[in-house]
Write a protein that holds these residues in place. Structure first.
Motif, PDB file in Angstrom:
ATOM      1  N   THR A  91       6.212  11.495  -2.122  1.00  0.00           N
ATOM      2  CA  THR A  91       7.579  11.627  -2.633  1.00  0.00           C
ATOM      3  C   THR A  91       8.576  11.722  -1.495  1.00  0.00           C
ATOM      4  OG1 THR A  91       7.246  14.021  -2.820  1.00  0.00           O
ATOM      5  CG2 THR A  91       6.891  12.702  -4.813  1.00  0.00           C
ATOM      6  N   SER A  92       8.228  12.452  -0.463  1.00  0.00           N
ATOM      7  CA  SER A  92       9.026  12.474   0.760  1.00  0.00           C
ATOM      8  C   SER A  92       8.057  12.565   1.939  1.00  0.00           C
ATOM      9  CB  SER A  92      10.012  13.646   0.775  1.00  0.00           C
ATOM     10  OG  SER A  92       9.330  14.881   0.747  1.00  0.00           O
ATOM     11  N   PHE A  93       8.390  11.881   3.026  1.00  0.00           N
ATOM     12  CA  PHE A  93       7.442  11.781   4.137  1.00  0.00           C
ATOM     13  C   PHE A  93       8.159  11.282   5.381  1.00  0.00           C
ATOM     14  CE2 PHE A  93       7.299   8.194   1.234  1.00  0.00           C
ATOM     15  CZ  PHE A  93       7.685   7.146   2.048  1.00  0.00           C
ATOM     16  N   THR A  94       7.572  11.571   6.516  1.00  0.00           N
ATOM     17  CA  THR A  94       8.051  11.006   7.771  1.00  0.00           C
ATOM     18  C   THR A  94       7.324   9.686   8.008  1.00  0.00           C
ATOM     19  OG1 THR A  94       6.364  12.105   9.110  1.00  0.00           O
ATOM     20  CG2 THR A  94       8.432  13.311   8.727  1.00  0.00           C
ATOM     21  N   LEU A  95       7.881   8.866   8.860  1.00  0.00           N
ATOM     22  CA  LEU A  95       7.259   7.574   9.140  1.00  0.00           C
ATOM     23  C   LEU A  95       5.873   7.750   9.755  1.00  0.00           C
ATOM     24  CD1 LEU A  95       7.423   4.521   9.157  1.00  0.00           C
ATOM     25  CD2 LEU A  95       8.647   4.642  11.336  1.00  0.00           C
ATOM     26  N   THR A 101       0.833  -1.205   0.000  1.00  0.00           N
ATOM     27  CA  THR A 101       0.000   0.000   0.000  1.00  0.00           C
ATOM     28  C   THR A 101       0.866   1.253   0.000  1.00  0.00           C
ATOM     29  OG1 THR A 101      -1.732  -1.172   1.214  1.00  0.00           O
ATOM     30  CG2 THR A 101      -1.847   1.242   1.191  1.00  0.00           C
ATOM     31  N   VAL A 102       1.925   1.245   0.799  1.00  0.00           N
ATOM     32  CA  VAL A 102       2.849   2.386   0.830  1.00  0.00           C
ATOM     33  C   VAL A 102       3.504   2.557  -0.533  1.00  0.00           C
ATOM     34  CG1 VAL A 102       4.927   3.336   1.901  1.00  0.00           C
ATOM     35  CG2 VAL A 102       3.298   2.055   3.282  1.00  0.00           C
ATOM     36  N   VAL A 103       3.997   1.449  -1.086  1.00  0.00           N
ATOM     37  CA  VAL A 103       4.713   1.497  -2.356  1.00  0.00           C
ATOM     38  C   VAL A 103       3.800   1.973  -3.484  1.00  0.00           C
ATOM     39  CG1 VAL A 103       5.915   0.092  -4.062  1.00  0.00           C
ATOM     40  CG2 VAL A 103       6.373  -0.260  -1.646  1.00  0.00           C
ATOM     41  N   LEU A 104       2.565   1.485  -3.510  1.00  0.00           N
ATOM     42  CA  LEU A 104       1.628   1.892  -4.559  1.00  0.00           C
ATOM     43  C   LEU A 104       1.281   3.372  -4.455  1.00  0.00           C
ATOM     44  CD1 LEU A 104      -0.704  -1.240  -4.576  1.00  0.00           C
ATOM     45  CD2 LEU A 104       0.798  -0.498  -6.440  1.00  0.00           C
ATOM     46  N   ASN A 105       1.187   3.885  -3.251  1.00  0.00           N
ATOM     47  CA  ASN A 105       0.939   5.312  -3.073  1.00  0.00           C
ATOM     48  C   ASN A 105       2.116   6.145  -3.577  1.00  0.00           C
ATOM     49  OD1 ASN A 105      -1.566   6.462  -1.318  1.00  0.00           O
ATOM     50  ND2 ASN A 105      -1.201   4.310  -0.842  1.00  0.00           N
ATOM     51  N   CYS A 106       3.317   5.609  -3.402  1.00  0.00           N
ATOM     52  CA  CYS A 106       4.498   6.304  -3.921  1.00  0.00           C
ATOM     53  C   CYS A 106       4.459   6.359  -5.442  1.00  0.00           C
ATOM     54  CB  CYS A 106       5.779   5.600  -3.465  1.00  0.00           C
ATOM     55  SG  CYS A 106       6.105   5.730  -1.693  1.00  0.00           S
ATOM     56  N   ARG A 107       4.128   5.247  -6.063  1.00  0.00           N
ATOM     57  CA  ARG A 107       4.109   5.198  -7.523  1.00  0.00           C
ATOM     58  C   ARG A 107       3.010   6.076  -8.094  1.00  0.00           C
ATOM     59  NH1 ARG A 107       7.518   4.928 -11.553  1.00  0.00           N
ATOM     60  NH2 ARG A 107       6.618   4.021 -13.433  1.00  0.00           N
ATOM     61  N   ALA A 108       1.941   6.231  -7.358  1.00  0.00           N
ATOM     62  CA  ALA A 108       0.835   7.060  -7.828  1.00  0.00           C
ATOM     63  C   ALA A 108       1.139   8.548  -7.722  1.00  0.00           C
ATOM     64  CB  ALA A 108      -0.431   6.739  -7.033  1.00  0.00           C
ATOM     65  N   LEU A 126      13.246  11.848   7.688  1.00  0.00           N
ATOM     66  CA  LEU A 126      12.184  11.498   6.755  1.00  0.00           C
ATOM     67  C   LEU A 126      12.744  10.612   5.653  1.00  0.00           C
ATOM     68  CD1 LEU A 126      11.403  14.420   4.318  1.00  0.00           C
ATOM     69  CD2 LEU A 126      13.149  14.633   6.072  1.00  0.00           C
ATOM     70  N   PHE A 127      11.849  10.148   4.793  1.00  0.00           N
ATOM     71  CA  PHE A 127      12.235   9.255   3.701  1.00  0.00           C
ATOM     72  C   PHE A 127      11.918   9.911   2.364  1.00  0.00           C
ATOM     73  CE2 PHE A 127      11.278   6.553   7.329  1.00  0.00           C
ATOM     74  CZ  PHE A 127      12.420   5.766   7.386  1.00  0.00           C
ATOM     75  N   ARG A 128      12.757   9.603   1.394  1.00  0.00           N
ATOM     76  CA  ARG A 128      12.570  10.108   0.043  1.00  0.00           C
ATOM     77  C   ARG A 128      12.574   8.918  -0.912  1.00  0.00           C
ATOM     78  NH1 ARG A 128      16.917  13.967  -0.636  1.00  0.00           N
ATOM     79  NH2 ARG A 128      15.542  15.371   0.521  1.00  0.00           N
ATOM     80  N   VAL A 129      11.731   8.983  -1.951  1.00  0.00           N
ATOM     81  CA  VAL A 129      11.678   7.922  -2.949  1.00  0.00           C
ATOM     82  C   VAL A 129      12.568   8.332  -4.129  1.00  0.00           C
ATOM     83  CG1 VAL A 129      10.196   6.496  -4.400  1.00  0.00           C
ATOM     84  CG2 VAL A 129       9.301   7.438  -2.264  1.00  0.00           C
ATOM     85  N   GLU A 155      15.075   6.271   0.652  1.00  0.00           N
ATOM     86  CA  GLU A 155      16.315   6.920   1.076  1.00  0.00           C
ATOM     87  C   GLU A 155      16.015   7.694   2.359  1.00  0.00           C
ATOM     88  OE1 GLU A 155      19.433  10.373  -0.489  1.00  0.00           O
ATOM     89  OE2 GLU A 155      17.602   9.903  -1.608  1.00  0.00           O
ATOM     90  N   ARG A 156      16.769   7.428   3.407  1.00  0.00           N
ATOM     91  CA  ARG A 156      16.567   8.134   4.676  1.00  0.00           C
ATOM     92  C   ARG A 156      17.372   9.431   4.656  1.00  0.00           C
ATOM     93  NH1 ARG A 156      15.157   6.157  10.048  1.00  0.00           N
ATOM     94  NH2 ARG A 156      15.142   4.053   9.158  1.00  0.00           N
TER      95      ARG A 156
END
Length: 263
Positions: free
Chosen positions: A204-208, A193-200, A249-252, A236-237
């Protein structure tokens, strides 16, 4: 010492073929291990086993070594792949400065526009393919070689340069982004679910804390799922500084998000 498993990863996304290749390697290893005069078997490109079955890899691999590739090395691999095409043989001969080496800067000018998306082409290639761990896999040069299949004139006589338009290279990169994304979703099945939201394009960048509700606890601890996504290079942290405050935070990476408008 025996060196084996030099399988070209052009077929990296053909899982049926890859499983057959791994099974053949297992059978070959079983035969070799019975020989009295063989004490050591060295496998090259053992990442193949990670994609197939980690248990099969553990049966065969006692120690692994990751080779570091510089940006220059990676670009040389890409260039050699493209000029291996028979259509470009005459060009390749003119660009060679030694028996095996092609002059890289001249080759880049022949192959690609000077800039793509307002970046120098070599910088654009590298930045588009770097994963969340800062790595570029050499196999990506093989897959980006699909550029020649996307060209508007794949079988024509070479008459103009650059050989590939910016649009053709962008389409090839988008296709590679789709394949890389599919690998995370379909092969590893981590936090879909997280990965699909990223692809959509929603993330793009978010905290946990901003995405915790998207994780399924039945798939394991959230921290474990995040660490696996990091290990795969999907996340990427980064640490962001805001005044005196810092936050993690994390970046895709672009490798997984290139040109959503094409998706």
């Amino acid at each position: 010492m025996v060196l084996r498993d030099r399988i070209d990863e052009t077929f990296n996304y053909d899982r049926g073929l890859q499983e057959a290749l791994v099974q053949a390697l297992l059978q070959a290893e079983a035969w070799v291990s019975r020989l009295d005069n063989i004490d050591l078997v060295v496998f090259l490109r053992t990442d193949l086993f990670e994609l197939y079955d980690i248990q099969e890899k553990n049966k065969l691999v006692s120690r692994s070594l990751v080779l570091e590739w510089s940006e220059e090395d990676w670009l040389q691999v890409l260039i050699r792949r493209v000029f291996a095409n028979e259509l470009f043989d005459q060009l390749a001969r003119r660009l060679r400065v030694a028996d095996e080496e092609i002059e890289m800067r001249a080759a880049l000018e022949v192959l690609f526009p000077a800039e793509i998306e307002n970046q120098p082409v070599d910088r654009w290639l590298v930045d588009s393919l770097r994963n969340g761990n800062g790595d570029i896999s050499p196999r990506l040069s093989v897959l980006l070689h699909l550029t020649r299949e996307r060209s508007a004139r794949p079988d024509a006589v070479v008459a103009t340069v650059p050989l590939f338009t910016a649009d053709a290279v962008q389409r090839a990169m988008t296709n590679l982004s789709d394949l890389s994304f599919s690998e995370v979703v379909n092969d590893f099945k981590v936090a879909p679910t997280v990965v699909l939201n990223c692809r959509a394009g929603k993330l793009t960048s978010f905290t946990l804390s901003e995405v915790e509700q998207l994780f399924d606890n039945t798939e394991g601890k959230i921290g474990d799922q995040v660490r696996l996504l990091e290990r795969l290079g999907f996340l990427e942290r980064v640490v962001e500084q805001r005044g005196t405050q810092t936050r993690s935070l994390f970046r895709v990476p672009r490798l997984y998000t290139h040109r959503w408008d094409y998706a």
